[in-house]
Design a protein around this motif. Structure first.
Motif, short mmCIF file in Angstrom:
data_model
loop_
_atom_site.label_atom_id
_atom_site.label_comp_id
_atom_site.label_asym_id
_atom_site.label_seq_id
_atom_site.Cartn_x
_atom_site.Cartn_y
_atom_site.Cartn_z
N MET A 259 32.88 17.96 -8.39
CA MET A 259 33.48 16.69 -8.83
C MET A 259 34.93 16.87 -9.29
SD MET A 259 30.36 14.74 -10.78
CE MET A 259 31.27 13.23 -11.04
N TYR A 260 35.34 18.11 -9.50
CA TYR A 260 36.74 18.36 -9.86
C TYR A 260 37.51 18.67 -8.59
CZ TYR A 260 34.72 18.78 -14.51
OH TYR A 260 34.03 18.53 -15.68
N ARG A 261 38.47 17.83 -8.28
CA ARG A 261 39.24 17.99 -7.05
C ARG A 261 40.33 19.04 -7.26
NH1 ARG A 261 35.21 15.85 -4.52
NH2 ARG A 261 34.89 13.64 -4.94
N ARG A 262 40.52 19.87 -6.25
CA ARG A 262 41.48 20.96 -6.35
C ARG A 262 42.79 20.66 -5.63
NH1 ARG A 262 37.88 26.10 -4.75
NH2 ARG A 262 39.80 27.18 -5.33
N ARG A 263 42.85 19.50 -4.99
CA ARG A 263 44.08 19.10 -4.35
C ARG A 263 44.17 17.57 -4.40
NH1 ARG A 263 42.67 20.60 1.96
NH2 ARG A 263 40.71 19.45 2.11
N SER A 264 45.34 17.05 -4.13
CA SER A 264 45.56 15.62 -4.21
C SER A 264 44.58 14.87 -3.33
CB SER A 264 47.00 15.30 -3.80
OG SER A 264 47.24 13.92 -3.89
N SER A 265 44.03 13.78 -3.85
CA SER A 265 43.04 13.02 -3.09
C SER A 265 43.35 11.54 -3.19
CB SER A 265 41.63 13.32 -3.61
OG SER A 265 41.53 13.05 -4.99
N GLY A 266 42.56 10.74 -2.50
CA GLY A 266 42.84 9.32 -2.39
C GLY A 266 42.38 8.50 -3.58
N ASP A 267 42.74 7.24 -3.57
CA ASP A 267 42.31 6.32 -4.62
C ASP A 267 40.80 6.10 -4.57
OD1 ASP A 267 44.96 5.92 -5.44
OD2 ASP A 267 45.25 4.29 -3.99
N TYR A 268 40.23 6.26 -3.38
CA TYR A 268 38.80 6.03 -3.21
C TYR A 268 38.16 7.22 -2.52
CZ TYR A 268 40.17 1.32 -4.44
OH TYR A 268 40.70 0.24 -5.10
N GLN A 269 37.24 7.84 -3.20
CA GLN A 269 36.49 8.96 -2.64
C GLN A 269 35.27 8.39 -1.92
OE1 GLN A 269 37.56 12.38 -3.46
NE2 GLN A 269 39.34 11.27 -4.20
N VAL A 270 35.28 8.42 -0.61
CA VAL A 270 34.19 7.87 0.19
C VAL A 270 33.28 9.03 0.59
CG1 VAL A 270 33.57 6.63 2.30
CG2 VAL A 270 35.60 5.95 0.99
N GLY A 271 32.10 9.05 0.01
CA GLY A 271 31.15 10.11 0.29
C GLY A 271 29.98 9.61 1.10
N VAL A 272 29.71 10.26 2.21
CA VAL A 272 28.59 9.89 3.07
C VAL A 272 27.48 10.91 2.85
CG1 VAL A 272 27.82 9.44 5.42
CG2 VAL A 272 30.18 8.94 4.76
N CYS A 273 26.32 10.44 2.42
CA CYS A 273 25.21 11.37 2.22
C CYS A 273 24.71 11.89 3.56
CB CYS A 273 24.07 10.69 1.46
SG CYS A 273 22.69 11.82 1.12
N THR A 274 24.70 13.20 3.71
CA THR A 274 24.21 13.82 4.94
C THR A 274 23.03 14.73 4.65
OG1 THR A 274 25.87 15.58 4.72
CG2 THR A 274 26.44 13.71 6.11
N ASN A 275 22.36 14.49 3.50
CA ASN A 275 21.15 15.23 3.23
C ASN A 275 20.04 14.70 4.13
OD1 ASN A 275 19.30 16.98 1.89
ND2 ASN A 275 20.47 16.76 0.02
N THR A 276 18.89 15.35 4.09
CA THR A 276 17.88 15.19 5.14
C THR A 276 17.56 13.75 5.50
OG1 THR A 276 16.91 17.26 4.38
CG2 THR A 276 15.58 15.91 5.85
N LEU A 277 17.08 12.96 4.53
CA LEU A 277 16.63 11.62 4.88
C LEU A 277 17.78 10.73 5.32
CD1 LEU A 277 14.30 9.71 5.19
CD2 LEU A 277 14.54 9.07 2.80
N CYS A 278 18.87 10.73 4.56
CA CYS A 278 20.03 9.92 4.97
C CYS A 278 20.53 10.35 6.34
CB CYS A 278 21.14 10.03 3.93
SG CYS A 278 20.96 8.89 2.52
N ALA A 279 20.51 11.65 6.61
CA ALA A 279 21.00 12.14 7.89
C ALA A 279 20.18 11.59 9.05
CB ALA A 279 20.99 13.67 7.92
N VAL A 280 18.84 11.69 8.94
CA VAL A 280 18.00 11.22 10.05
C VAL A 280 18.00 9.70 10.16
CG1 VAL A 280 16.55 13.26 9.92
CG2 VAL A 280 15.89 11.21 8.66
N MET A 281 18.32 9.01 9.05
CA MET A 281 18.38 7.55 9.08
C MET A 281 19.73 7.04 9.56
SD MET A 281 15.44 6.30 8.14
CE MET A 281 15.74 4.65 7.54
#
Length: 300
Positions: free
Chosen positions: A77-99
């Motif tokens: 959760m601590y960013r090590r370089r400059s990032s955007g105003d909105y952190q868009v995270g896509v869950c790619t764990n098992t169930l979300c991935a297959v769905m």
């Protein structure tokens, strides 16, 4: 070459951050326990944890910059370089991935022209794949600055990032209204969300996620009658309960096992009908299953 000492914050910024930091530190019996929220505090200032932020945390907590760096690089959760105003995270764990999570992530990479952890040229969106966010019954899930956007598709996810980049209002599926990453970081540092109505906004887990909790409490399972519950595994004094494992009158509990989850596994080592293992010379072992391979595999 060794890095030069990190520059300090401007005097006015330093004074403001010191006041906030002292407020955070006062919440803990030991000052160094405040390191995690202080890292969020400096991240709220610059959008990521800079060398200047690391120096500030070290000075406020009487730590070395190496100690602070070790913690800041451990947690994602601590960013090590400059990032955007909105952190868009896509869950790619098992169930979300297959769905459909994998398809959403691949589609957004192409649509935004960035790879994992990269930021769009306008500085608005940073795309990343993330692990499970405990919202499997709403899969596939996309999170923006840790707020939920449930049941996404490639089409809705593209529309979401387009709205974020255009500055249009975006409403999470549940939870507080969306804010920028820096504002989110300040809240994670322990400062209240002062936006009108933000605290009152809420959104819990879905019915599927809460089913296990309801059953553990002995409540009726969704879609079942009131007589179909999972009783606690033991009574208040620790003694096993005699109730059936599911609470259903027609179901008998296994002897010695108050919960069906505690039933012993059937293995070849415990199956009297399984063939006796052979000795190295091809003859049956005189001890039968006691020296069987599966027994050794179980650690006996």
């Amino acid at each position: 070459m060794p890095a030069l000492p990190a520059p300090d914050y401007p005097a006015d910024v330093r004074a403001r951050l010191e006041a906030d930091a002292r407020e955070v530190i006062a919440r803990y019996p030991g000052a160094r326990s405040a390191l995690l929220p202080l890292l969020h505090l400096v991240q709220a200032e610059e959008g990521h944890v800079t060398r200047t932020g690391i120096r500030f945390c070290a000075e406020m907590l009487d730590l070395t910059t190496a100690e602070v760096t070790a913690v800041s690089t451990f947690y994602s959760m601590y960013r090590r370089r400059s990032s955007g105003d909105y952190q868009v995270g896509v869950c790619t764990n098992t169930l979300c991935a297959v769905m459909g999570g994998d398809a959403i992530f691949a589609d957004l990479k192409e649509h935004l022209g960035v790879d994992n952890g990269e930021t769009t040229e306008d500085g608005r969106v940073t795309l990343e794949h993330i692990e499970c966010n405990a919202a499997c019954d709403f899969a596939p899930v996309v999170m923006v600055n840790w707020e939920f956007f449930d049941n996404q598709t490639p089409e809705t996810a593209r529309r979401l990032v387009d709205d974020l980049r255009a500055g249009r209002t975006v409403e999470p599926t549940r939870g507080a209204p969306l804010c920028t990453f820096k504002e989110t970081a300040r809240m994670l540092a322990g400062f209240p969300d002062e936006r009108p109505g933000a605290v009152e906004a809420t959104g819990g887990a879905g019915p599927a996620s809460l089913t296990g909790l309801r059953l553990a409490r002995g409540e009726a399972a969704p879609g079942r009658g009131a007589d179909h519950v999972v009783s606690p595994r033991s009574t208040a004094d620790g003694a096993p309960t005699d109730e059936p494992p599911s609470g259903h009158p027609a179901e008998e509990a296994p002897s010695g096992h108050p919960s069906s989850h505690d039933a012993p596994q059937q293995t070849s080592a415990s199956d009297e009908a399984s063939p006796s293992p052979a000795t190295p010379d091809g003859e049956a072992s005189p001890r039968g299953n006691e020296t069987a391979g599966p027994t050794a595999e179980e650690g006996e």
